[in-house]
Structures are given as C-alpha cells and as structure tokens.
Design an enzyme around this catalytic site. Structure first.
Site, PDB file in Angstrom:
ATOM      1  N   GLY A  46     -92.463  96.883  28.321  1.00  0.00           N
ATOM      2  CA  GLY A  46     -92.754  97.617  27.097  1.00  0.00           C
ATOM      3  C   GLY A  46     -92.078  94.881  26.146  1.00  0.00           C
ATOM      4  N   GLN A  51     -89.754  90.396  20.165  1.00  0.00           N
ATOM      5  CA  GLN A  51     -89.903  89.163  21.192  1.00  0.00           C
ATOM      6  C   GLN A  51     -89.597  87.357  21.657  1.00  0.00           C
ATOM      7  OE1 GLN A  51     -89.207  92.932  23.643  1.00  0.00           O
ATOM      8  NE2 GLN A  51     -88.001  92.209  24.010  1.00  0.00           N
ATOM      9  N   CYS A  91     -83.945  95.312  28.735  1.00  0.00           N
ATOM     10  CA  CYS A  91     -84.925  94.813  27.775  1.00  0.00           C
ATOM     11  C   CYS A  91     -84.965  93.155  28.836  1.00  0.00           C
ATOM     12  CB  CYS A  91     -84.038  94.168  26.635  1.00  0.00           C
ATOM     13  SG  CYS A  91     -84.583  94.521  25.189  1.00  0.00           S
ATOM     14  N   LEU A  92     -85.571  93.105  28.149  1.00  0.00           N
ATOM     15  CA  LEU A  92     -86.621  91.404  28.086  1.00  0.00           C
ATOM     16  C   LEU A  92     -85.346  90.516  27.884  1.00  0.00           C
ATOM     17  CD1 LEU A  92     -90.291  92.206  29.238  1.00  0.00           C
ATOM     18  CD2 LEU A  92     -88.412  91.116  30.672  1.00  0.00           C
ATOM     19  N   HIS A 133     -87.946 102.533  22.540  1.00  0.00           N
ATOM     20  CA  HIS A 133     -86.830 101.346  22.365  1.00  0.00           C
ATOM     21  C   HIS A 133     -87.679 100.218  21.926  1.00  0.00           C
ATOM     22  CE1 HIS A 133     -85.425  98.143  25.473  1.00  0.00           C
ATOM     23  NE2 HIS A 133     -85.727  97.624  24.699  1.00  0.00           N
ATOM     24  N   GLU A 134     -89.274  99.848  21.904  1.00  0.00           N
ATOM     25  CA  GLU A 134     -89.837  99.196  21.823  1.00  0.00           C
ATOM     26  C   GLU A 134     -90.084  98.571  19.792  1.00  0.00           C
ATOM     27  OE1 GLU A 134     -90.948  96.713  22.393  1.00  0.00           O
ATOM     28  OE2 GLU A 134     -89.693  97.363  25.011  1.00  0.00           O
ATOM     29  N   HIS A 137     -87.150  97.168  18.015  1.00  0.00           N
ATOM     30  CA  HIS A 137     -87.183  95.510  18.254  1.00  0.00           C
ATOM     31  C   HIS A 137     -87.828  95.806  17.052  1.00  0.00           C
ATOM     32  CE1 HIS A 137     -85.651  94.031  21.797  1.00  0.00           C
ATOM     33  NE2 HIS A 137     -86.382  94.848  22.649  1.00  0.00           N
TER      34      HIS A 137
HETATM   35  C1  QAP Z   1     -88.515  98.474  27.396  1.00  0.00           C
HETATM   36  O1  QAP Z   1     -87.887  96.864  29.619  1.00  0.00           O
HETATM   37  C2  QAP Z   1     -87.630  99.861  28.569  1.00  0.00           C
HETATM   38  O2  QAP Z   1     -83.369  93.050  32.668  1.00  0.00           O
HETATM   39  C3  QAP Z   1     -88.942  97.494  28.813  1.00  0.00           C
HETATM   40  O3  QAP Z   1     -84.124  90.848  33.691  1.00  0.00           O
HETATM   41  C4  QAP Z   1     -86.924  99.291  29.879  1.00  0.00           C
HETATM   42  O4  QAP Z   1     -89.226  95.756  30.288  1.00  0.00           O
HETATM   43  C5  QAP Z   1     -87.807 100.618  28.465  1.00  0.00           C
HETATM   44  C6  QAP Z   1     -86.717  93.700  32.243  1.00  0.00           C
HETATM   45  C7  QAP Z   1     -86.301 100.018  30.269  1.00  0.00           C
HETATM   46  C8  QAP Z   1     -87.499 102.067  29.158  1.00  0.00           C
HETATM   47  C9  QAP Z   1     -87.176 102.139  30.525  1.00  0.00           C
HETATM   48  C10 QAP Z   1     -85.466  93.621  32.263  1.00  0.00           C
HETATM   49  C11 QAP Z   1     -86.930  92.859  33.730  1.00  0.00           C
HETATM   50  C12 QAP Z   1     -88.232  94.250  31.982  1.00  0.00           C
HETATM   51  C13 QAP Z   1     -84.653  92.593  32.741  1.00  0.00           C
HETATM   52  C14 QAP Z   1     -88.232  95.531  30.048  1.00  0.00           C
HETATM   53  C15 QAP Z   1     -84.921  91.622  34.045  1.00  0.00           C
HETATM   54  C16 QAP Z   1     -86.236  91.852  33.729  1.00  0.00           C
HETATM   55  C17 QAP Z   1     -87.124  94.938  30.970  1.00  0.00           C
HETATM   56 CO    CO Z   2     -86.450  95.409  24.710  1.00  0.00          CO
END
Ligand code: QAP
Ligand code: CO
Length: 169
Positions: A46, A51, A91-92, A133-134, A137
């Site tokens: 996401g 972001q 989270c990215l 989550h998004e 943001h």
């Molecule tokens: C939000 O998050 C989300 O720490 C999206 O080193 C996450 O795409 C919603 C990511 C989990 C529901 C459950 C995170 C990539 C990606 C990191 C992501 C990383 C590399 C996170």
């Molecule tokens: Co995020």
C-alpha cells in the site's frame, strides 16, 4: 514511468493535510503509474500519495502475492466499519519496524477509480487493514501513532540514527 522518493518518519511533510483530488486526468494517471512502480519496487502492499510528497487524497494497494490486484482509491471514504482485528503492520515510511495495530475487521469504502468513476468496495482481512492504514496517511496519521510514546520515540531515534548512517535510503 519513474520511481518516486518515499518520505520517512518523522518527516513533518507526512503530517501535512491532503486536499481532495479535483480532477482525474492523464497527469494524475501518470503519477498513479509512478506510485505503483515505487510500491512494487519496495516491495510494498500500500502507498498513499502523501508518502511521495503529493498532498492529495489518493492511495493505491495491491495485497496479492503476485502483483495481480492493483487498486486505486481517489478521495476514499469509509462508509461502514465493524469488528475488531489486530494485525502486525509496517509502513514504507517507517522502514524496518513492525508492530501490532487494532483496526476494524470489515469495512466498506467508497472512492473514485483511475477513470474518475465512483465505486464501493467491501473489504476484509489484509485489504481492510491496508485501506485503513493508507487513509490514515491522508489524515497525516502513521501506524506508530497507535503505539505508546515510549515505543514511538524508540522507533524515531533508531530510524534517525540509521538514516544518519546512510542505512536507510
Ligand atoms: C501498509 O505497508 C500495511 O518496513 C503498507 O522495510 C502494512 O507496504 C498495511 C515495507 C502491513 C497492512 C499491513 C515495510 C517494505 C512495506 C518495511 C507496506 C520495509 C519494506 C510496507
Ligand atoms: Co504507511
């Protein structure tokens, strides 16, 4: 297509207000394509426009295993929510940190798609968590805001240190 730079916590730009999208046009669709390239490259499931430093109410998700379910939500609104579920989120914008967060289990979201057409979608499981989550943001909120101040501050310190060391892009 272009990869975009992702802002990292505690960048104050992640806290700025996001305006509704007024026009769904080719320029926006180009930007959406760049967001997908950025998200798939990470890889992530996401990404919200804020972001990548565009302060408009727009987000994308793809919670599939094989990049087969790209979804675009423009000016999203949650119109129904029920149940409670705890999921480990990341989270990215907070790379390398994962914590449990409580969210609604089922939601119905209303939004515009990449053609500017209105749709409603019932979501559960990871898709429901990801949309919530998004949308957070878009309201300047991060998953670390649900943690204790102690945990949040620890994450901030560690991330600032890693960035200073050049170990976070
Ligand atoms: C939000 O998050 C989300 O720490 C999206 O080193 C996450 O795409 C919603 C990511 C989990 C529901 C459950 C995170 C990539 C990606 C990191 C992501 C990383 C590399 C996170
Ligand atoms: Co995020």
């Amino acid at each position: 297509m272009a990869k975009l730079e992702i802002l990292h916590f505690p960048d104050p730009r992640l806290r700025q207000a996001c305006k509704p999208v007024e026009q769904v046009d080719d320029e926006l669709r180009q930007f959406i394509d760049d967001m997908f390239e950025t998200m798939y490259d990470a890889p992530g499931i996401g990404l919200a426009a804020i972001q990548v430093n565009r302060h408009e109410r727009l987000l994308i998700t793809d919670v599939s295993e094989d990049a087969s379910n790209p979804l675009v939500f423009i000016n999203p609104e949650i119109i129904e929510a029920d149940g409670v579920e705890v999921t480990q989120e990341g989270c990215l914008s907070v790379p390398g940190f994962y914590e449990n967060v409580e969210r609604a289990e089922h939601i119905v979201v209303k939004a515009l798609d990449r053609d500017g057409k209105a749709f409603e979608m019932a979501c559960d499981g990871l898709q429901a968590v990801c949309v919530q989550h998004e949308i957070d943001h878009l309201d300047g909120k991060l998953f670390v805001d649900y943690l204790s101040p102690l945990k949040r501050n620890r994450i901030q310190k560690k991330l600032e240190k890693l960035k200073k060391q050049g170990r976070v892009a």
